[in-house]
Write a protein that holds these residues in place. Structure first.
Motif, PDB file in Angstrom:
ATOM      1  N   SER A  99       0.951  -1.341   0.015  1.00 18.65           N
ATOM      2  CA  SER A  99      -0.033  -0.005  -0.031  1.00 18.65           C
ATOM      3  C   SER A  99       0.758   1.101  -0.016  1.00 18.65           C
ATOM      4  CB  SER A  99      -0.742  -0.095   1.147  1.00 18.65           C
ATOM      5  OG  SER A  99      -0.139   0.155   2.389  1.00 18.65           O
ATOM      6  N   GLU A 100       0.185   2.365   0.224  1.00 18.24           N
ATOM      7  CA  GLU A 100       0.946   3.662   0.122  1.00 18.24           C
ATOM      8  C   GLU A 100       1.963   3.796   1.324  1.00 18.24           C
ATOM      9  OE1 GLU A 100      -1.460   7.112   0.218  1.00 18.24           O
ATOM     10  OE2 GLU A 100      -2.458   6.477   2.047  1.00 18.24           O
ATOM     11  N   ASP A 103      20.300  -6.518  -6.383  1.00 18.18           N
ATOM     12  CA  ASP A 103      20.228  -6.400  -7.765  1.00 18.18           C
ATOM     13  C   ASP A 103      18.421  -6.225  -8.440  1.00 18.18           C
ATOM     14  OD1 ASP A 103      23.029  -7.145  -8.284  1.00 18.18           O
ATOM     15  OD2 ASP A 103      22.223  -9.121  -7.946  1.00 18.18           O
ATOM     16  N   VAL A 104      17.754  -6.897  -8.044  1.00 20.65           N
ATOM     17  CA  VAL A 104      16.497  -6.580  -8.451  1.00 20.65           C
ATOM     18  C   VAL A 104      15.586  -6.830  -7.146  1.00 20.65           C
ATOM     19  CG1 VAL A 104      14.463  -7.645  -9.966  1.00 20.65           C
ATOM     20  CG2 VAL A 104      16.881  -8.081 -10.473  1.00 20.65           C
ATOM     21  N   ALA A 105      14.656  -5.695  -7.089  1.00 23.91           N
ATOM     22  CA  ALA A 105      13.356  -5.711  -5.981  1.00 23.91           C
ATOM     23  C   ALA A 105      12.175  -5.980  -6.678  1.00 23.91           C
ATOM     24  CB  ALA A 105      13.310  -4.366  -5.593  1.00 23.91           C
ATOM     25  N   VAL A 106      11.458  -7.007  -6.394  1.00 22.90           N
ATOM     26  CA  VAL A 106      10.129  -7.217  -6.758  1.00 22.90           C
ATOM     27  C   VAL A 106       9.124  -6.748  -5.807  1.00 22.90           C
ATOM     28  CG1 VAL A 106       8.656  -9.210  -7.802  1.00 22.90           C
ATOM     29  CG2 VAL A 106      11.195  -9.580  -7.913  1.00 22.90           C
ATOM     30  N   LEU A 107       8.367  -5.636  -6.295  1.00 26.23           N
ATOM     31  CA  LEU A 107       7.569  -5.104  -5.475  1.00 26.23           C
ATOM     32  C   LEU A 107       5.812  -5.200  -5.772  1.00 26.23           C
ATOM     33  CD1 LEU A 107       9.499  -1.829  -5.022  1.00 26.23           C
ATOM     34  CD2 LEU A 107       9.455  -3.776  -3.647  1.00 26.23           C
ATOM     35  N   GLU A 108       5.187  -5.730  -4.943  1.00 24.77           N
ATOM     36  CA  GLU A 108       3.517  -5.784  -5.273  1.00 24.77           C
ATOM     37  C   GLU A 108       2.769  -4.352  -4.886  1.00 24.77           C
ATOM     38  OE1 GLU A 108       0.215  -8.278  -2.889  1.00 24.77           O
ATOM     39  OE2 GLU A 108       2.205  -9.253  -3.027  1.00 24.77           O
ATOM     40  N   MET A 109       1.906  -4.308  -5.632  1.00 29.10           N
ATOM     41  CA  MET A 109       1.346  -3.205  -5.519  1.00 29.10           C
ATOM     42  C   MET A 109       0.002  -3.088  -5.525  1.00 29.10           C
ATOM     43  SD  MET A 109       3.287  -0.545  -8.317  1.00 29.10           S
ATOM     44  CE  MET A 109       5.172  -0.630  -8.296  1.00 29.10           C
ATOM     45  N   GLY A 110      -0.725  -2.902  -4.389  1.00 26.04           N
ATOM     46  CA  GLY A 110      -2.439  -3.111  -4.343  1.00 26.04           C
ATOM     47  C   GLY A 110      -3.089  -1.710  -4.428  1.00 26.04           C
TER      48      GLY A 110
END
Length: 462
Positions: free
Chosen positions: A152-153, A168-175
């Protein structure tokens, strides 16, 4: 700085104040800090306490207590205390709005770090897809992924602030729950690659139509240009007709015309196997996850990894590192019976996928314990009836809990059903229902908290 068990942000104190656009109203010579904390009950030494004003609790009121409990810095947007009491206890930074200041700080920090960002959204499957992307990348890169439901925000910027330069890589979830929310997250995270799993009925209560849900999810491309990549599930009826719009578009599905497609799919009780085709290359993927929906999620992960120059062999090796988020089709083996713990959240699409997984157990009595699905608005009655109908030939016994129990029943049209107004009523009866060799699915929306039922099941002896 003292040794700490937490990741230390790679920013100076001066950078933090500047990025927050804050003002130091109580200073201190001690300026060691490590990570942010928003829960005053979980303060650890040298945390930065971010005071958020909620509907029921104003954390500005406990800023000094947070310093006394070990925080070195408190960030507030209201001064509801005597500044003299804070002298010598720590630093207090005043900002206009703590959530907006957090977003500003995370934006600054994301731009400072040389890290690739993959953003993941969708009505269902985004957490599983996030986990799969992280796994497939893990044999080649050092990967960070969103923990739990920090999407969330508030959650997303806190995740960004846990990054370090060796990632190296960030995998970010967006709800999201409404229009404009993912746009805010996209402006902070500025993903290099984005993935959309599907467009379901979740959030119909606020957004009214699936077209609006699609519009909200597409906000993930807000900062895209010709160098960015959007990966979509082309088997979804709302996504399949999306066309390229100033960025690279990649589609996955079961059609050989897609960038990644699957064939030879084999569904087993506890795993899934398929042949993945990527350009002129192919490889067999075996998932320690049940359900055909996870084939689609894995293909999204394959396309993301392919665009980050990970070979199919490296992806398969990385799959061994898969760490699935708890309460998502989590298999719990008990002496005498099996629990499929999938009570993290629920929507019509994910309910059907989970019932499909349960139905694969052909030699056992299949029990589904289902609770209400939230945020469906005017679609709620119809959606619960449809799930009841869908369960008709998938389960041997249906147990329904909550306000929608009669709608489940009206769709199920079968006498093999138990109905309870509350989960506590259900829990009391479990010992009289569960038998040896049963397979039991537990699923509902997050707010129902059916993990209490799962816990009760784990304590049963049959």
């Amino acid at each position: 700085m003292e040794e700490s068990s937490v990741i230390v942000m790679e920013m100076s104190f001066e950078e933090i104040v500047k990025a927050l656009e804050g003002k130091v109203i109580v200073d201190n010579h001690y300026k060691n800090f490590n990570k942010f904390c928003i829960d005053n009950r979980k303060i650890e030494k040298d945390n930065i306490f971010l005071a958020i004003k909620g509907e029921k609790f104003n954390a500005n009121n406990v800023a000094i207590k947070a310093l006394e409990d070990g925080a070195s810095i408190a960030i507030v947007d209201e001064v509801n205390f005597d500044l003299n009491e804070a002298e010598g206890k720590g630093i207090i930074i005043k900002v206009d709005n703590t959530i907006k200041a957090l977003l500003r700080l995370a934006t600054y920090y994301r731009n400072k770090l040389n890290v690739k960002v993959v953003g993941v959204t969708g009505s269902t499957g985004k957490t599983s897809t996030k986990d799969l992307i992280a796994a497939l990348l893990s044999s080649k890169y050092k990967v960070f992924k969103t923990k739990g439901n920090f999407n969330s925000e508030i959650g997303l910027p806190l995740m960004i602030l846990e990054l370090t330069s060796d990632i190296d890589v960030a995998v970010l979830e967006m709800g999201m729950s409404d229009l404009g929310e993912i746009e805010v997250l996209a402006r902070v995270a500025t993903p290099d690659i984005a993935a959309i799993t599907n467009i379901g009925l979740s959030h119909m209560e606020h957004l009214k139509t699936q077209e609006n849900i699609l519009k909200a999810k597409m906000e993930i491309t807000t900062c895209f240009n010709e160098n960015n990549i959007l990966v979509i599930n082309a088997e979804d009826k709302m996504l399949k007709n999306i066309s390229q719009k100033g960025y690279k578009l990649k589609k996955i599905g079961y059609n050989h015309e897609y960038d990644v497609y699957a064939s030879n799919i084999i569904l087993r009780e506890e795993e899934t196997e398929f042949l993945a085709h990527v350009g002129n290359k192919e490889a067999v993927f075996t998932l320690k996850m049940a359900g055909k929906h996870n084939v689609l999620n894995t293909m999204i992960a394959i396309e993301v990894a392919n665009n980050l120059n990970v070979s199919l062999e490296e992806m398969i090796k990385g799959l061994e590192n898969l760490e699935a988020t708890s309460m998502r089709l989590q298999l719990i083996k008990k002496d005498g019976f099996t629990i499929i713990n999938d009570c993290y959240n629920a929507s019509p699409d994910s309910m059907k996928s989970s019932l499909d997984v349960l139905s694969a157990y052909k030699n056992n009595r299949r029990i589904a314990i289902l609770g209400d699905m939230y945020e469906l608005g005017t679609e709620a009655t119809k959606a619960h009836m449809e799930i009841g109908e869908y369960a008709r030939d998938k389960v041997d016994l249906l147990i329904v809990i909550g306000e929608q129990r009669n709608n489940f029943k009206d769709g199920y049209k079968n006498e093999n059903i138990f109905m309870y107004e509350t989960k506590d009523e259900c829990i009391k009866e479990l010992k009289n229902i569960v038998k040896k060799d049963d397979v039991i699915l537990v699923k509902a929306s997050r707010g129902v908290k059916l993990e209490d039922v799962t816990q009760a099941l784990t304590e049963l002896t049959v």
